[in-house]
Design an enzyme around this catalytic site. Structure first.
Site, mmCIF file in Angstrom:
data_model
loop_
_atom_site.group_PDB
_atom_site.id
_atom_site.type_symbol
_atom_site.label_atom_id
_atom_site.label_comp_id
_atom_site.label_asym_id
_atom_site.label_seq_id
_atom_site.Cartn_x
_atom_site.Cartn_y
_atom_site.Cartn_z
ATOM 1 N N ASP A 32 40.132 48.950 38.205
ATOM 2 C CA ASP A 32 39.085 48.766 37.190
ATOM 3 C C ASP A 32 39.667 48.401 35.819
ATOM 4 O O ASP A 32 40.772 48.819 35.470
ATOM 5 C CB ASP A 32 38.275 50.076 37.078
ATOM 6 N N ASN A 80 29.070 44.268 43.903
ATOM 7 C CA ASN A 80 29.613 43.229 43.023
ATOM 8 C C ASN A 80 28.913 41.873 43.157
ATOM 9 O O ASN A 80 29.054 41.007 42.279
ATOM 10 C CB ASN A 80 31.126 43.054 43.238
HETATM 11 C C1 FPP Z 1 36.771 45.995 38.396
HETATM 12 O O1 FPP Z 1 36.985 45.598 37.053
HETATM 13 C C2 FPP Z 1 37.395 45.026 39.274
HETATM 14 C C3 FPP Z 1 36.744 44.295 40.210
HETATM 15 C C4 FPP Z 1 35.294 44.396 40.452
HETATM 16 C C5 FPP Z 1 37.442 43.318 41.038
HETATM 17 C C6 FPP Z 1 38.884 43.627 41.360
HETATM 18 C C7 FPP Z 1 39.471 42.369 41.803
HETATM 19 C C8 FPP Z 1 40.741 41.971 41.590
HETATM 20 C C9 FPP Z 1 41.788 42.800 40.972
HETATM 21 C C10 FPP Z 1 41.130 40.603 41.988
HETATM 22 C C11 FPP Z 1 41.061 40.349 43.430
HETATM 23 C C12 FPP Z 1 42.181 41.003 44.066
HETATM 24 C C13 FPP Z 1 42.617 40.694 45.245
HETATM 25 C C14 FPP Z 1 43.772 41.410 45.755
HETATM 26 C C15 FPP Z 1 41.984 39.674 46.057
HETATM 27 P P1 FPP Z 1 35.740 45.232 36.142
HETATM 28 O O2 FPP Z 1 35.493 43.772 36.286
HETATM 29 O O3 FPP Z 1 34.573 46.092 36.515
HETATM 30 O O4 FPP Z 1 36.304 45.565 34.742
HETATM 31 P P2 FPP Z 1 35.475 46.162 33.483
HETATM 32 O O5 FPP Z 1 35.054 47.549 33.875
HETATM 33 O O6 FPP Z 1 36.500 46.154 32.394
HETATM 34 O O7 FPP Z 1 34.328 45.231 33.234
#
Ligand code: FPP
Length: 240
Positions: A32, A80
């Site tokens: 996250d 998501n």
């Molecule tokens: C949460 O951060 C992260 C996600 C919903 C996606 C995680 C995906 C990756 C790290 C990339 C894909 C990885 C692979 C290995 C294919 P957020 O977007 O909710 O962050 P925020 O809370 O700061 O908005």
């Protein structure tokens, strides 16, 4: 100390300075903070996920070198899909890149890759990459990465309950994680203190660790310091 099984004993050396570090076998991570990391740099959110995917790669190799058995990461949740369509396609594109890389590299370097979640709604291209990756991974024993894609704990339990009713098998054997031991340690970077529908069944006795570090800034050194803290925890599993 489990350093004897480490592929790279140097990786465990700093962890074991005080002696007697007990390593977890299975670490789960909620990756996250990618969006906030990008926003702080005036970048689009997709750039945060790209940076987060790089951190994932670093930590996966680090776990392999430490001699852990499993790393499970939350890459894309059943919720998501509600995000902006450009962000959804950026995450799925990164997944495609990683599966391609896995086929060519991770698998040849001793990383067994597995996908957890409902893959049915994913594109035909991703589904065929997943099948190919799993097929190539099946000959590897040792360190395994579980990428959770279109994964939600409630969705997994609903699918498992249907399978269990049909087959008469115990619920645990019908989960996406059947045959995988429960995580010993869950790490959530990004400052939020919640599970966000991740591994709801499997985390029953898992040690939880929350850090404010945003996932793209997370390092192997911080991972090691969390393992050192984990090593001091007294796990009782409901016993005395
Ligand atoms: C949460 O951060 C992260 C996600 C919903 C996606 C995680 C995906 C990756 C790290 C990339 C894909 C990885 C692979 C290995 C294919 P957020 O977007 O909710 O962050 P925020 O809370 O700061 O908005």
């Amino acid at each position: 100390m489990k350093s004897s099984s480490a592929r790279n004993p140097a990786a465990t050396a700093s962890l074991n300075e005080g002696g007697g570090v007990v390593l977890p076998k299975h670490v789960a991570i909620i990756m996250d903070g990618n969006g906030r990391w990008a926003k702080a740099r005036n970048m689009v959110r997709a750039m945060g996920h790209k940076a987060g995917a790089e951190t994932f790669r670093t930590i996966a190799y680090h776990c392999r070198d430490l001699g852990l058995d499993y790393l499970t990461v939350y890459a894309f949740s059943t919720e998501n899909w509600k995000r902006d369509k450009f962000e959804v396609s950026a995450i799925l594109r990164l997944l495609e890149d990683y599966l391609l890389e896995a086929i060519e590299k991770m698998v040849s370097e001793g990383i067994r890759l597995n996908i957890l979640g409902d893959t049915e709604p994913l594109s035909e291209r991703i589904k065929s990459l997943i099948s190919r990756t799993i097929e190539l991974s099946s000959v590897i024993s040792g360190f395994q990465v579980n990428l959770c894609v279109n994964y939600g704990g409630r969705d997994e339990l609903t699918r498992a309950a249907a399978k269990s009713n049909l087959s008469g098998k115990p619920l645990g054997d019908c989960l996406d994680t059947a045959n995988i031991p429960d995580p010993d340690l869950l790490i959530r970077p990004g400052g939020e203190k919640r599970l966000s529908n991740f591994l709801l069944w499997q985390l029953a006795y898992t040690e939880l660790y929350f850090t404010d570090t945003l996932w793209p800034d997370f390092t192997s050194a911080e991972f090691d310091s969390i393992l050192a803290e984990y090593s001091k925890r007294n796990r009782r599993y409901g016993g005395a």
